[in-house]
Design a protein around this motif. Structure first.
Motif, PDB file in Angstrom:
ATOM      1  N   GLN A 128       1.405   2.751   3.969  1.00 44.57           N
ATOM      2  CA  GLN A 128       0.166   1.984   3.853  1.00 44.57           C
ATOM      3  C   GLN A 128       0.469   0.634   3.242  1.00 44.57           C
ATOM      4  OE1 GLN A 128      -2.846   3.888   1.508  1.00 44.57           O
ATOM      5  NE2 GLN A 128      -4.505   2.689   2.368  1.00 44.57           N
ATOM      6  N   THR A 129       0.015  -0.427   3.885  1.00 41.82           N
ATOM      7  CA  THR A 129       0.295  -1.777   3.425  1.00 41.82           C
ATOM      8  C   THR A 129      -0.904  -2.659   3.719  1.00 41.82           C
ATOM      9  OG1 THR A 129       1.818  -3.654   3.607  1.00 41.82           O
ATOM     10  CG2 THR A 129       1.386  -2.407   5.606  1.00 41.82           C
ATOM     11  N   ASN A 130      -0.749  -3.944   3.422  1.00 41.55           N
ATOM     12  CA  ASN A 130      -1.820  -4.901   3.692  1.00 41.55           C
ATOM     13  C   ASN A 130      -1.295  -6.010   4.580  1.00 41.55           C
ATOM     14  OD1 ASN A 130      -0.306  -6.531   1.931  1.00 41.55           O
ATOM     15  ND2 ASN A 130      -1.540  -5.915   0.165  1.00 41.55           N
ATOM     16  N   LEU A 131      -2.147  -6.981   4.829  1.00 36.56           N
ATOM     17  CA  LEU A 131      -1.784  -8.042   5.764  1.00 36.56           C
ATOM     18  C   LEU A 131      -0.662  -8.918   5.232  1.00 36.56           C
ATOM     19  CD1 LEU A 131      -2.675  -9.137   8.533  1.00 36.56           C
ATOM     20  CD2 LEU A 131      -4.192 -10.721   7.328  1.00 36.56           C
ATOM     21  N   ALA A 132      -0.641  -9.175   3.921  1.00 37.50           N
ATOM     22  CA  ALA A 132       0.374 -10.067   3.347  1.00 37.50           C
ATOM     23  C   ALA A 132       1.747  -9.414   3.311  1.00 37.50           C
ATOM     24  CB  ALA A 132      -0.049 -10.490   1.937  1.00 37.50           C
ATOM     25  N   ASP A 133       1.807  -8.091   3.107  1.00 42.35           N
ATOM     26  CA  ASP A 133       3.088  -7.406   2.960  1.00 42.35           C
ATOM     27  C   ASP A 133       3.522  -6.691   4.228  1.00 42.35           C
ATOM     28  OD1 ASP A 133       2.949  -8.218   0.328  1.00 42.35           O
ATOM     29  OD2 ASP A 133       2.025  -6.338  -0.353  1.00 42.35           O
ATOM     30  N   LEU A 134       2.900  -6.999   5.366  1.00 41.44           N
ATOM     31  CA  LEU A 134       3.216  -6.279   6.593  1.00 41.44           C
ATOM     32  C   LEU A 134       4.643  -6.536   7.062  1.00 41.44           C
ATOM     33  CD1 LEU A 134       2.457  -4.557   9.035  1.00 41.44           C
ATOM     34  CD2 LEU A 134       1.493  -6.614  10.090  1.00 41.44           C
ATOM     35  N   GLN A 135       5.027  -7.802   7.104  1.00 40.12           N
ATOM     36  CA  GLN A 135       6.354  -8.148   7.622  1.00 40.12           C
ATOM     37  C   GLN A 135       7.461  -7.567   6.747  1.00 40.12           C
ATOM     38  OE1 GLN A 135       6.710  -9.444  10.552  1.00 40.12           O
ATOM     39  NE2 GLN A 135       4.505  -9.758  10.820  1.00 40.12           N
ATOM     40  N   SER A 136       7.315  -7.665   5.431  1.00 32.06           N
ATOM     41  CA  SER A 136       8.345  -7.127   4.533  1.00 32.06           C
ATOM     42  C   SER A 136       8.390  -5.606   4.590  1.00 32.06           C
ATOM     43  CB  SER A 136       8.076  -7.587   3.095  1.00 32.06           C
ATOM     44  OG  SER A 136       6.796  -7.148   2.660  1.00 32.06           O
ATOM     45  N   ALA A 137       7.238  -4.973   4.800  1.00 33.35           N
ATOM     46  CA  ALA A 137       7.207  -3.512   4.877  1.00 33.35           C
ATOM     47  C   ALA A 137       7.866  -3.016   6.152  1.00 33.35           C
ATOM     48  CB  ALA A 137       5.770  -3.007   4.795  1.00 33.35           C
ATOM     49  N   MET A 138       7.732  -3.754   7.237  1.00 38.37           N
ATOM     50  CA  MET A 138       8.316  -3.318   8.500  1.00 38.37           C
ATOM     51  C   MET A 138       9.825  -3.556   8.543  1.00 38.37           C
ATOM     52  SD  MET A 138       5.496  -4.335  11.401  1.00 38.37           S
ATOM     53  CE  MET A 138       6.505  -3.534  12.649  1.00 38.37           C
ATOM     54  N   LYS A 139      10.337  -4.452   7.709  1.00 37.51           N
ATOM     55  CA  LYS A 139      11.775  -4.692   7.677  1.00 37.51           C
ATOM     56  C   LYS A 139      12.515  -3.542   7.000  1.00 37.51           C
ATOM     57  CE  LYS A 139      11.478  -9.735   7.715  1.00 37.51           C
ATOM     58  NZ  LYS A 139      11.738 -10.996   6.958  1.00 37.51           N
ATOM     59  N   LYS A 140      11.810  -2.815   6.139  1.00 39.23           N
ATOM     60  CA  LYS A 140      12.407  -1.678   5.450  1.00 39.23           C
ATOM     61  C   LYS A 140      11.559  -0.430   5.736  1.00 39.23           C
ATOM     62  CE  LYS A 140      14.160  -4.614   1.731  1.00 39.23           C
ATOM     63  NZ  LYS A 140      14.168  -4.860   0.255  1.00 39.23           N
ATOM     64  N   PRO A 141      11.616   0.098   6.959  1.00 39.85           N
ATOM     65  CA  PRO A 141      10.749   1.216   7.331  1.00 39.85           C
ATOM     66  C   PRO A 141      11.083   2.511   6.613  1.00 39.85           C
ATOM     67  CG  PRO A 141      12.317   0.746   9.080  1.00 39.85           C
ATOM     68  CD  PRO A 141      12.481  -0.336   8.062  1.00 39.85           C
ATOM     69  N   GLU A 142      12.391   2.755   6.290  1.00 43.20           N
ATOM     70  CA  GLU A 142      12.822   3.969   5.598  1.00 43.20           C
ATOM     71  C   GLU A 142      12.313   5.225   6.308  1.00 43.20           C
ATOM     72  OE1 GLU A 142      11.571   3.705   1.579  1.00 43.20           O
ATOM     73  OE2 GLU A 142      12.848   1.987   1.108  1.00 43.20           O
ATOM     74  N   GLY A 143      12.471   5.250   7.621  1.00 44.02           N
ATOM     75  CA  GLY A 143      12.075   6.425   8.378  1.00 44.02           C
ATOM     76  C   GLY A 143      10.599   6.546   8.663  1.00 44.02           C
ATOM     77  N   ALA A 144       9.825   5.513   8.362  1.00 40.58           N
ATOM     78  CA  ALA A 144       8.379   5.581   8.614  1.00 40.58           C
ATOM     79  C   ALA A 144       8.106   5.461  10.109  1.00 40.58           C
ATOM     80  CB  ALA A 144       7.664   4.471   7.856  1.00 40.58           C
ATOM     81  N   ASP A 145       7.189   6.254  10.588  1.00 38.62           N
ATOM     82  CA  ASP A 145       6.830   6.188  12.004  1.00 38.62           C
ATOM     83  C   ASP A 145       5.425   5.672  12.225  1.00 38.62           C
ATOM     84  OD1 ASP A 145       5.593   8.302  10.873  1.00 38.62           O
ATOM     85  OD2 ASP A 145       6.267   9.810  12.314  1.00 38.62           O
ATOM     86  N   LEU A 146       4.716   5.352  11.153  1.00 39.75           N
ATOM     87  CA  LEU A 146       3.365   4.813  11.289  1.00 39.75           C
ATOM     88  C   LEU A 146       3.070   3.896  10.115  1.00 39.75           C
ATOM     89  CD1 LEU A 146       0.683   4.766  12.844  1.00 39.75           C
ATOM     90  CD2 LEU A 146      -0.075   6.682  11.437  1.00 39.75           C
ATOM     91  N   PHE A 147       2.656   2.674  10.429  1.00 39.25           N
ATOM     92  CA  PHE A 147       2.253   1.702   9.407  1.00 39.25           C
ATOM     93  C   PHE A 147       0.741   1.533   9.486  1.00 39.25           C
ATOM     94  CE2 PHE A 147       6.673   0.727  10.183  1.00 39.25           C
ATOM     95  CZ  PHE A 147       7.169   0.469   8.916  1.00 39.25           C
ATOM     96  N   LEU A 148       0.076   1.796   8.382  1.00 37.90           N
ATOM     97  CA  LEU A 148      -1.378   1.642   8.297  1.00 37.90           C
ATOM     98  C   LEU A 148      -1.677   0.372   7.513  1.00 37.90           C
ATOM     99  CD1 LEU A 148      -4.142   2.923   8.941  1.00 37.90           C
ATOM    100  CD2 LEU A 148      -4.024   4.063   6.728  1.00 37.90           C
ATOM    101  N   VAL A 149      -2.212  -0.639   8.192  1.00 38.06           N
ATOM    102  CA  VAL A 149      -2.449  -1.954   7.600  1.00 38.06           C
ATOM    103  C   VAL A 149      -3.941  -2.107   7.337  1.00 38.06           C
ATOM    104  CG1 VAL A 149      -2.115  -4.435   7.856  1.00 38.06           C
ATOM    105  CG2 VAL A 149      -0.506  -2.849   8.919  1.00 38.06           C
ATOM    106  N   ASN A 150      -4.307  -2.225   6.072  1.00 30.98           N
ATOM    107  CA  ASN A 150      -5.700  -2.430   5.678  1.00 30.98           C
ATOM    108  C   ASN A 150      -5.979  -3.925   5.583  1.00 30.98           C
ATOM    109  OD1 ASN A 150      -6.331   0.360   5.395  1.00 30.98           O
ATOM    110  ND2 ASN A 150      -5.301   0.383   3.407  1.00 30.98           N
ATOM    111  N   ILE A 151      -6.970  -4.381   6.313  1.00 33.42           N
ATOM    112  CA  ILE A 151      -7.307  -5.805   6.377  1.00 33.42           C
ATOM    113  C   ILE A 151      -8.689  -6.013   5.793  1.00 33.42           C
ATOM    114  CG2 ILE A 151      -7.619  -7.795   7.876  1.00 33.42           C
ATOM    115  CD1 ILE A 151      -5.782  -6.492   9.878  1.00 33.42           C
ATOM    116  N   ASP A 152      -8.777  -6.920   4.850  1.00 36.35           N
ATOM    117  CA  ASP A 152     -10.070  -7.285   4.282  1.00 36.35           C
ATOM    118  C   ASP A 152     -10.784  -8.219   5.248  1.00 36.35           C
ATOM    119  OD1 ASP A 152     -12.238  -7.772   2.736  1.00 36.35           O
ATOM    120  OD2 ASP A 152     -11.151  -8.661   1.040  1.00 36.35           O
TER     121      ASP A 152
END
Length: 281
Positions: A128-152
């Protein structure tokens, strides 16, 4: 027997429940990398089935799946619908033709927490991440298969539009889901309708149980007092049908009358001196 007021109340509750189940929902758009044309669906689908079908429909299972969830605006309304209707997402709108499916009625997205719960049940590891940290979170997936991005919804529309467009074009993304949190007014209305529906169903069961005990005590096995309530929907009530017939009759009579008045003819020539009236010589 049910009073007219109670019967009318049950009818209103039933109509509201049908209205909510068919209209109160947030949309969702899915991109899976297949540009065979968007498939529009008006069927009700829950978020768990939506995410599961999106991840299963990805062309490459090794790629990450991303779900964008747009929150409510300051008025508690659907943020995604508000941005799209205002034309604030032009890049996203240009990619609608590349979407694989569009769902117009998605249920289970009453809050971001409920969406996260459904996402965790559909994927093995959810980040689970937000719009600002999306790119950095996807660079280090650590086996994640789903990214949930909460947008205000109060975020910059241009930033939201750019993030959605770049994520769709990202080669490392297998499937992309864009959805929103349902408006708070719809959630409250649905809860109120469901509570009233359960109340009337409980009253109905209690009344049937009481009636059954009376039948057993009086030795009445036929259940003469048992009533079966049903709601029937007709296209024309007697009042509406009689009004329609009167309008049809009035229209025909008016048409005939106006036609007859149009056929009335008078003399075409007028003289200033009348002919002599009397015995001719």
């Amino acid at each position: 027997h049910a009073t007219p007021k109670l019967t009318a109340m049950r009818t209103v509750i039933t109509l509201l429940a049908a209205l909510i189940s068919s209209a109160a929902a947030a949309p969702a758009i899915v991109w899976t990398g297949e540009s065979s044309g968007a498939k529009h669906s008006s069927d009700i689908i829950d978020t768990r089935s939506l995410i599961s079908s999106a991840t299963a429909g990805s062309s490459d299972s090794s790629l990450a799946n991303v779900v964008f969830v747009v929150g409510r605006d300051e008025h508690g309304s659907d943020g995604l619908t508000g941005l799209a209707s205002a034309g604030s997402l032009p890049k996203t709108a240009a990619k609608y033709s590349d979407a694989s499916s569009m769902y117009h009625f998605v249920r289970g997205n009453e809050s971001k927490a409920s969406i996260l719960k459904d996402a965790q049940s559909s994927a093995s590891k959810v980040v689970q991440t937000n719009l600002a940290d999306l790119q950095s979170a996807m660079k280090k997936p650590e086996g994640a298969d789903l990214f949930l991005v909460n947008i205000d919804a109060a975020s910059s529309p241009s930033d939201i539009d750019a993030a959605i467009s770049s994520t769709i074009d990202n080669k490392e993304v297998g499937s992309f889901v864009l959805t929103a949190v349902r408006p708070i007014s719809e959630v409250k209305l649905e809860r109120d309708v469901n509570a009233k529906k359960q109340y009337f169903e409980h009253q109905k069961k209690a009344k049937k149980a009481s009636r059954r005990r009376l039948d057993d005590g009086n030795g009445n096995d036929n259940g003469d007092n048992e009533t079966k309530e049903a709601i029937y929907y007709v296209h024309f009530t007697p009042n509406i049908f009689s009004g329609f017939l009167f309008f049809l009759f009035f229209s025909v009579v008016t048409f005939i009358g106006m036609t007859c008045m149009g056929n009335i003819a008078g003399q075409d020539v007028y003289v200033s001196k009348y002919p002599v009236i009397g015995r001719e010589a």
